[in-house]
Design a protein around this motif. Structure first.
Motif, PDB file in Angstrom:
ATOM      1  N   VAL A  61       1.311  -1.404  -0.196  1.00 12.71           N
ATOM      2  CA  VAL A  61      -0.169   0.349  -0.276  1.00 12.71           C
ATOM      3  C   VAL A  61       0.777   1.297   0.074  1.00 12.71           C
ATOM      4  CG1 VAL A  61      -1.679   1.471   1.040  1.00 12.71           C
ATOM      5  CG2 VAL A  61      -1.688  -1.586   1.308  1.00 12.71           C
ATOM      6  N   SER A  62       2.031   1.445   1.132  1.00 14.00           N
ATOM      7  CA  SER A  62       2.682   2.719   1.057  1.00 14.00           C
ATOM      8  C   SER A  62       3.145   2.522  -0.346  1.00 14.00           C
ATOM      9  CB  SER A  62       3.670   2.491   2.021  1.00 14.00           C
ATOM     10  OG  SER A  62       4.978   1.713   1.560  1.00 14.00           O
ATOM     11  N   ALA A  63       3.777   1.878  -1.276  1.00 13.78           N
ATOM     12  CA  ALA A  63       4.780   1.500  -2.369  1.00 13.78           C
ATOM     13  C   ALA A  63       3.678   2.631  -3.147  1.00 13.78           C
ATOM     14  CB  ALA A  63       4.926   0.008  -2.843  1.00 13.78           C
ATOM     15  N   ALA A  64       1.714   1.693  -3.459  1.00 11.69           N
ATOM     16  CA  ALA A  64       1.247   2.673  -4.583  1.00 11.69           C
ATOM     17  C   ALA A  64       1.362   3.853  -4.373  1.00 11.69           C
ATOM     18  CB  ALA A  64       0.482   1.573  -4.119  1.00 11.69           C
ATOM     19  N   VAL A  65       0.775   3.956  -2.938  1.00 11.03           N
ATOM     20  CA  VAL A  65       0.877   5.740  -2.207  1.00 11.03           C
ATOM     21  C   VAL A  65       2.382   6.657  -2.989  1.00 11.03           C
ATOM     22  CG1 VAL A  65       0.587   7.552  -0.534  1.00 11.03           C
ATOM     23  CG2 VAL A  65      -1.316   5.355  -1.067  1.00 11.03           C
ATOM     24  N   THR A  66       3.145   6.082  -2.585  1.00 11.21           N
ATOM     25  CA  THR A  66       4.798   6.676  -2.724  1.00 11.21           C
ATOM     26  C   THR A  66       4.460   7.034  -4.422  1.00 11.21           C
ATOM     27  OG1 THR A  66       5.813   5.315  -2.006  1.00 11.21           O
ATOM     28  CG2 THR A  66       5.672   6.513  -0.392  1.00 11.21           C
ATOM     29  N   LEU A  67       4.452   5.630  -5.024  1.00 12.74           N
ATOM     30  CA  LEU A  67       4.801   6.046  -6.149  1.00 12.74           C
ATOM     31  C   LEU A  67       3.126   7.150  -6.942  1.00 12.74           C
ATOM     32  CD1 LEU A  67       5.452   5.245  -9.304  1.00 12.74           C
ATOM     33  CD2 LEU A  67       4.716   3.407  -8.849  1.00 12.74           C
ATOM     34  N   CYS A  68       2.349   6.982  -6.599  1.00 12.16           N
ATOM     35  CA  CYS A  68       1.180   8.138  -7.293  1.00 12.16           C
ATOM     36  C   CYS A  68       1.919   9.363  -7.315  1.00 12.16           C
ATOM     37  CB  CYS A  68      -0.070   7.181  -6.665  1.00 12.16           C
ATOM     38  SG  CYS A  68      -0.690   6.101  -7.588  1.00 12.16           S
ATOM     39  N   VAL A  69       1.740  10.134  -5.352  1.00 18.98           N
ATOM     40  CA  VAL A  69       2.497  11.218  -5.164  1.00 18.98           C
ATOM     41  C   VAL A  69       3.441  11.745  -5.897  1.00 18.98           C
ATOM     42  CG1 VAL A  69       2.966  12.018  -2.884  1.00 18.98           C
ATOM     43  CG2 VAL A  69       1.516  10.231  -3.156  1.00 18.98           C
ATOM     44  N   LEU A  70       4.851  10.545  -6.244  1.00 24.66           N
ATOM     45  CA  LEU A  70       5.949  10.994  -6.510  1.00 24.66           C
ATOM     46  C   LEU A  70       5.294  11.620  -7.971  1.00 24.66           C
ATOM     47  CD1 LEU A  70       8.899  10.949  -7.357  1.00 24.66           C
ATOM     48  CD2 LEU A  70       8.490   9.092  -8.187  1.00 24.66           C
ATOM     49  N   LEU A  71       4.792  11.201  -9.474  1.00 22.91           N
ATOM     50  CA  LEU A  71       3.942  11.650 -10.285  1.00 22.91           C
ATOM     51  C   LEU A  71       3.334  12.535 -10.304  1.00 22.91           C
ATOM     52  CD1 LEU A  71       2.776   7.501 -11.619  1.00 22.91           C
ATOM     53  CD2 LEU A  71       5.101   9.074 -12.073  1.00 22.91           C
ATOM     54  N   TYR A  72       2.246  12.854  -9.061  1.00 22.94           N
ATOM     55  CA  TYR A  72       1.733  13.937  -9.406  1.00 22.94           C
ATOM     56  C   TYR A  72       2.508  15.283  -8.867  1.00 22.94           C
ATOM     57  CZ  TYR A  72      -1.728  17.016  -6.720  1.00 22.94           C
ATOM     58  OH  TYR A  72      -2.366  18.238  -5.971  1.00 22.94           O
ATOM     59  N   SER A  73       3.557  15.142  -7.760  1.00 17.11           N
ATOM     60  CA  SER A  73       4.707  15.862  -7.405  1.00 17.11           C
ATOM     61  C   SER A  73       5.237  16.350  -8.861  1.00 17.11           C
ATOM     62  CB  SER A  73       5.427  15.758  -6.295  1.00 17.11           C
ATOM     63  OG  SER A  73       6.148  16.542  -6.360  1.00 17.11           O
ATOM     64  N   LEU A  74       5.781  15.319  -9.994  1.00 15.30           N
ATOM     65  CA  LEU A  74       6.660  15.401 -10.920  1.00 15.30           C
ATOM     66  C   LEU A  74       6.156  16.333 -12.412  1.00 15.30           C
ATOM     67  CD1 LEU A  74       8.385  11.779 -11.233  1.00 15.30           C
ATOM     68  CD2 LEU A  74       9.290  14.399 -10.564  1.00 15.30           C
ATOM     69  N   ALA A  75       4.310  16.086 -12.196  1.00 11.48           N
ATOM     70  CA  ALA A  75       3.870  16.550 -13.000  1.00 11.48           C
ATOM     71  C   ALA A  75       3.459  18.164 -12.536  1.00 11.48           C
ATOM     72  CB  ALA A  75       2.365  16.136 -13.358  1.00 11.48           C
TER      73      ALA A  75
END
Length: 526
Positions: free
Chosen positions: A86-100
């Motif tokens: 769950v934490s890996a899925a969340v951190t990946l989505c937040v990273l993509l959001y942050s990069l965008a």
């Protein structure tokens, strides 16, 4: 049979190695982005593999080939593997959001060169805390993620963020000192900090000393998990950070503290001497948090208070001390990480579109930004526990476990949970009405929201919905995890395979643990 234990250290090793690499590549931000995305994607794949592989006997790795309890060991069982995934899925989505977000802003407002290594270090710290098989290594995981969070919470360097970061740092240092003192006391009383060995040694020490150790650990973890009355720092610290940082903090960091409480309460203190105290704290956390949320006129602060209140649901499940309670608590943790993170990301989109998160200044977004309206409404109703969403299913599990306990205090918690759920619905409906339905007092900026930012937020909203459709298998998995927690034997045997354990033989168990220590040290000296 293939030994897959080599996968266990990867969620820690991969982001730590990538953090060093991205720091060396500080002059090449595009390469930094690629390295970070690839690394976190790999961590998610590994975590998903561990989720499947650990659905049986726990997977154990002895770091440096030093056997437990002398050496450090990493353990992936059902509970830690689920938290990792769950934490890996969340951190990946937040990273993509942050990069965008960085690309949309021209990367002028964020120090990208330091963001990537810091974010990767945060991920490594979270993974280390979930996988650690001894108290001191859990402490190391906490310190890694906290050191990284100090940097992330002050990104941009505004006065408001520095002030909030200062509060956060002071509270984190206090909790870390308490945790370190507790570790020293545990070692002084038992001669070990290995969780599996503590499980067999703690019953042999004086009950009064054991109670003091339990209180010390709960104090340290209670601050990190934001349990009332140790939660007043959170609503002032989280809302000032950038949207992606707030999202990952709110969704994930407090749950690391909750995980530590679940692990230590079930493995080290199964007698449940403080369960009634935890129930009262759970009730206070629910009610104080949600009453604070009802009083807010800023959606970020409102969500921060709901975060505190819903920690109370998780503590309620833990305090019940039953398999049903642990099952519901673990399910609710997985649900809440996803939904709370999604809500904060969507609020970041609302702030970008409307230029504010003040409910008194927002309005009319349902008409001007219908996609944002849907993205907010779905996880908001999930958090409120509207059937048949996963939030409803998790709360029903907690209520059933409370009713099964059939004590006056458990019934009081059941009533408190219902009241908190209704007030959560009221607070979120109020926020929805003000932000999306009412006429705004002034024209909003209506800054376009990039699709690249909306997609990761939408992906997390979809994951929250997926938890509803997959609630049956997920709940069955958390039930198996709770059975393992209750039995304790599978964890202890996996870490200390040479330790013979028998019912009614706790004294022999402690003596055998000492003999194993001596044999291990003797073998290493040889």
């Amino acid at each position: 049979m293939t030994d897959w234990s080599w996968l266990v250290p990867l969620p820690v090793v991969l982001p730590l190695s990538a953090a060093g690499l991205t720091l060396a590549l500080y002059r090449r931000p595009r390469v930094q982005r690629v390295v970070t995305v690839v690394t976190l994607t790999a961590v998610l794949v590994v975590a998903a593999a561990l989720l499947v592989l650990a659905d049986g006997a726990p997977l154990v790795v002895e770091v440096g080939n030093w056997a437990a309890p002398v050496g450090i060991n990493l353990v992936a069982d059902r509970l830690s593997a689920l938290m990792l995934t769950v934490s890996a899925a969340v951190t990946l989505c937040v990273l993509l959001y942050s990069l965008a977000q960085g690309q949309a802003d021209g990367e002028n407002d964020a120090p990208i060169s330091i963001f990537h290594p810091t974010y990767l270090a945060l991920t490594a710290g979270v993974s280390n805390a979930f996988l650690s098989g001894d108290l001191f290594n859990i402490y190391v995981g906490f310190e890694i993620l906290l050191a990284a969070s100090y940097v992330l919470i002050t990104l941009g360097g505004t006065g408001e963020r520095i002030r909030a970061g200062t509060i956060y740092v002071v509270v984190a240092i206090i909790s870390s000192v308490l945790f370190l003192v507790a570790i020293g006391a545990v070692y002084a009383a038992t001669g070990t900090v290995n969780l599996a060995q503590l499980a067999v040694r703690l019953p042999e020490i004086d009950p009064g000393v054991r109670l003091v150790l339990q209180v010390m650990l709960l104090l340290a973890f209670g601050i990190k998990a934001a349990i009332f009355p140790l939660s007043s720092w959170l609503p002032d610290s989280y809302p000032t950070a950038p949207a992606p940082v707030t999202a990952v903090f709110a969704g994930l960091l407090t749950k690391v503290g909750v995980y530590a409480i679940i692990r230590t309460q079930s493995l080290l203190f199964p007698e449940g001497r403080l369960d009634d105290v935890l129930m009262w704290l759970a009730l206070a956390t629910m009610l104080v948090g949600i009453l604070g949320a009802v009083a807010q006129d800023d959606v970020k602060r409102l969500l921060s208070f709901t975060l505190v209140s819903h920690i109370g649901f998780m503590v309620f499940g833990i305090a019940l001390g039953s398999q049903a309670g642990w099952t519901a608590a673990i399910f609710y943790v997985a649900h809440h990480i996803t939904v709370q993170t999604a809500l904060f990301l969507v609020v970041g989109l609302v702030e970008r579109f409307g230029g504010t998160t003040s409910l008194d200044r927002l309005g009319g977004l349902a008409k001007t930004a219908p996609v944002l309206a849907v993205l907010f409404f779905v996880p908001a109703m999930n958090l409120a526990g509207i059937p048949p969403l996963s939030g409803f299913l998790g709360k029903v599990g907690l209520l059933e476990a409370g009713v099964a306990q059939a004590t006056p205090l458990a019934y009081l918690l059941v009533a408190g949970s219902v009241v908190t759920s209704l007030l959560t619905l009221y607070a979120l409906i109020k926020a929805w009405n003000k932000a999306f339905w009412q006429t705004p007092p002034a024209e909003l900026p209506r800054t376009p929201v990039p699709t690249s930012m909306a997609v990761p937020a939408g992906a997390l909203v979809a994951v929250g919905l997926a938890l509803t459709f997959l609630a049956g298998p997920l709940y069955a998995y958390t039930e198996r995890a709770a059975v393992t927690l209750a039995e304790r034997d599978p964890y202890v045997r996996a870490v200390l395979p040479d330790l013979e354990r028998g019912q009614g033989e706790s004294a022999d168990v402690a003596e055998q643990a000492v003999e194993q220590d001596e044999a291990t040290v003797g073998g290493e000296d040889g």
